[in-house]
Design a protein around this motif. Sequence first.
Motif, PDB file in Angstrom:
ATOM      1  N   TYR B  61     138.338  97.228  32.721  1.00 38.41           N
ATOM      2  CA  TYR B  61     139.525  96.527  31.961  1.00 38.41           C
ATOM      3  C   TYR B  61     139.814  97.357  30.618  1.00 38.41           C
ATOM      4  O   TYR B  61     140.903  97.809  30.570  1.00 38.41           O
ATOM      5  N   GLU B  97     143.534  94.983  42.026  1.00 36.32           N
ATOM      6  CA  GLU B  97     143.458  93.666  41.247  1.00 36.32           C
ATOM      7  C   GLU B  97     143.395  93.781  39.654  1.00 36.32           C
ATOM      8  O   GLU B  97     143.810  93.021  38.789  1.00 36.32           O
ATOM      9  N   SER B 101     145.956  92.765  36.862  1.00 37.13           N
ATOM     10  CA  SER B 101     145.597  91.942  35.729  1.00 37.13           C
ATOM     11  C   SER B 101     145.655  92.487  34.480  1.00 37.13           C
ATOM     12  O   SER B 101     146.341  91.713  33.585  1.00 37.13           O
ATOM     13  N   VAL B 102     145.415  93.594  34.272  1.00 37.61           N
ATOM     14  CA  VAL B 102     145.796  94.239  32.996  1.00 37.61           C
ATOM     15  C   VAL B 102     147.182  94.211  32.809  1.00 37.61           C
ATOM     16  O   VAL B 102     147.987  94.018  31.599  1.00 37.61           O
ATOM     17  N   HIS B 105     148.356  90.685  31.956  1.00 33.83           N
ATOM     18  CA  HIS B 105     148.399  90.499  30.552  1.00 33.83           C
ATOM     19  C   HIS B 105     149.401  90.833  29.369  1.00 33.83           C
ATOM     20  O   HIS B 105     149.430  90.350  28.307  1.00 33.83           O
TER      21      HIS B 105
END
Lengths: 293, 188
Positions: B61, B97, B101-102, B105
């Motif tokens: 991440y 995925e 997600s990053v 965010h």
Amino acid sequence: MNVITVPSSLDDQTFEQVLEQLALLPPDARVLFDARFTTWGSPFGLTSLLTLAQTFTTKPQLIVPEKDDTVSYWARARFFEYAADLFEISGKFPAARAERESGTLLEITPVSRSDDVHTVVERIKDKAAHIITQNLHLESRAVLGFAMTLSEACQNIVEHAGRGGWVAVQNYNWKKRLGRHVVQIAVCDAGMGIRASLESGNRRPLTERWDDGLALETAVIQGTSRFPDHGRGQGFKGIRGYLNKWQGKLTVRSGTARVTMVQPWDEDVPRRDGLSHMPGTQLLIVIPEKVEK
Amino acid sequence: MTPHTIDVCAVLRSAVNQNYGNLLTRDTGMAVRHQIERELAAHREGGITSLDFSSIGMMDYSCADEVVAKLLVLLQNDDITRGGYVVFRGIGDEHLELVESVLTHHGLALVCLCEDGIPRLIGKVSDAERRAWDMVRLRGRAVPADLADEFGFGEEIVARVLDDLSRRRLIRRGTDAFQALDAGDLVQ
């Protein structure tokens, strides 16, 4: 000399006994860790013992386990390689050999820089892929998530601790305890700890109540980092997402508190406060074998 | 327009001087992004650059936040009349995925050319943006009047959505029309 008895089985739960004994002593007390009757040490137990030794101004003493199997395992886990600099060691222990313990994915390995994280992940990736798919019976896509988890966990030391720590990864067959295989990752440091880290970046929430437990929840559950950058704090979020997918357990201990992401197979509690103080941050991840419902 | 491709793995090896093909750690991500920024700067003025992730092994991440999210923020903040466009390529299903997600965010989105060769919008976009983007992609190029009937709202609203998409660098604003980023030379 103040004798601290190391429990016969040294893991994340029993390590509290070590800290409770230490809490009764003045900070500058001369300490001897008596591990003669210790027969087992988990990655968390061993890395935490090293981490704890870092915090002494005067080198503590350590009496090594009497049992050959135990002392031999600790040597193969490379515990004594680092303990030799941190303890005055009494007792014989074999030199660490190149051969690995069958369940060892990663022997105790120091982490202090970004390069160390790359090395750790690269060293572990092939064996981890095998154990995750063959022993834990997880899908192959779980391997990349495992590497991500390991990387993010180790980066917490690099980014926030302010001093080096250790990581160790081990595969166990918890036949009696759980009836399945598990992989344990322990990442421990004796740095500033989560509460001080958040305070250093003025990231303490606006609340009157402020302690180690709340600091842990702020960092681990809410994903707040000491850095104001909006992109920070995604590491713990990513770790929690990965572990939730595979029913993995996450425990983070810092200062006098610990928070745990409890899974249905586990009997731990989500949060414990008022523990004996331990500097830094200690993190334990347990990923269990997948069982068909 | 000549397509410009940046091999992210090659940048990684050169930026951090190591042989691993893994996008791990924030420090590494920062070094890789800085080098990509320098390469992009030389190919600006409305050009499309393909960022090729196909040789990347592992990703975390922190590194994705530096390489993907911060790069997009930088592009979006650039002057729309001179900034470049980026299409991501070779982000495998196993990383999708994490990247999504990053992006979510940060409220960001990107155009990704997936393994099947079809461009997709990844990240956070409104339904209206996704619909308009699809319409432009299928046509290759469009002006608001071309889409208004199918879109079901007035030309003015379509123009606003297309403006937003171009500001987010998800379609290209040409001299006389909005263009899909996959148009022509980028699709292999």
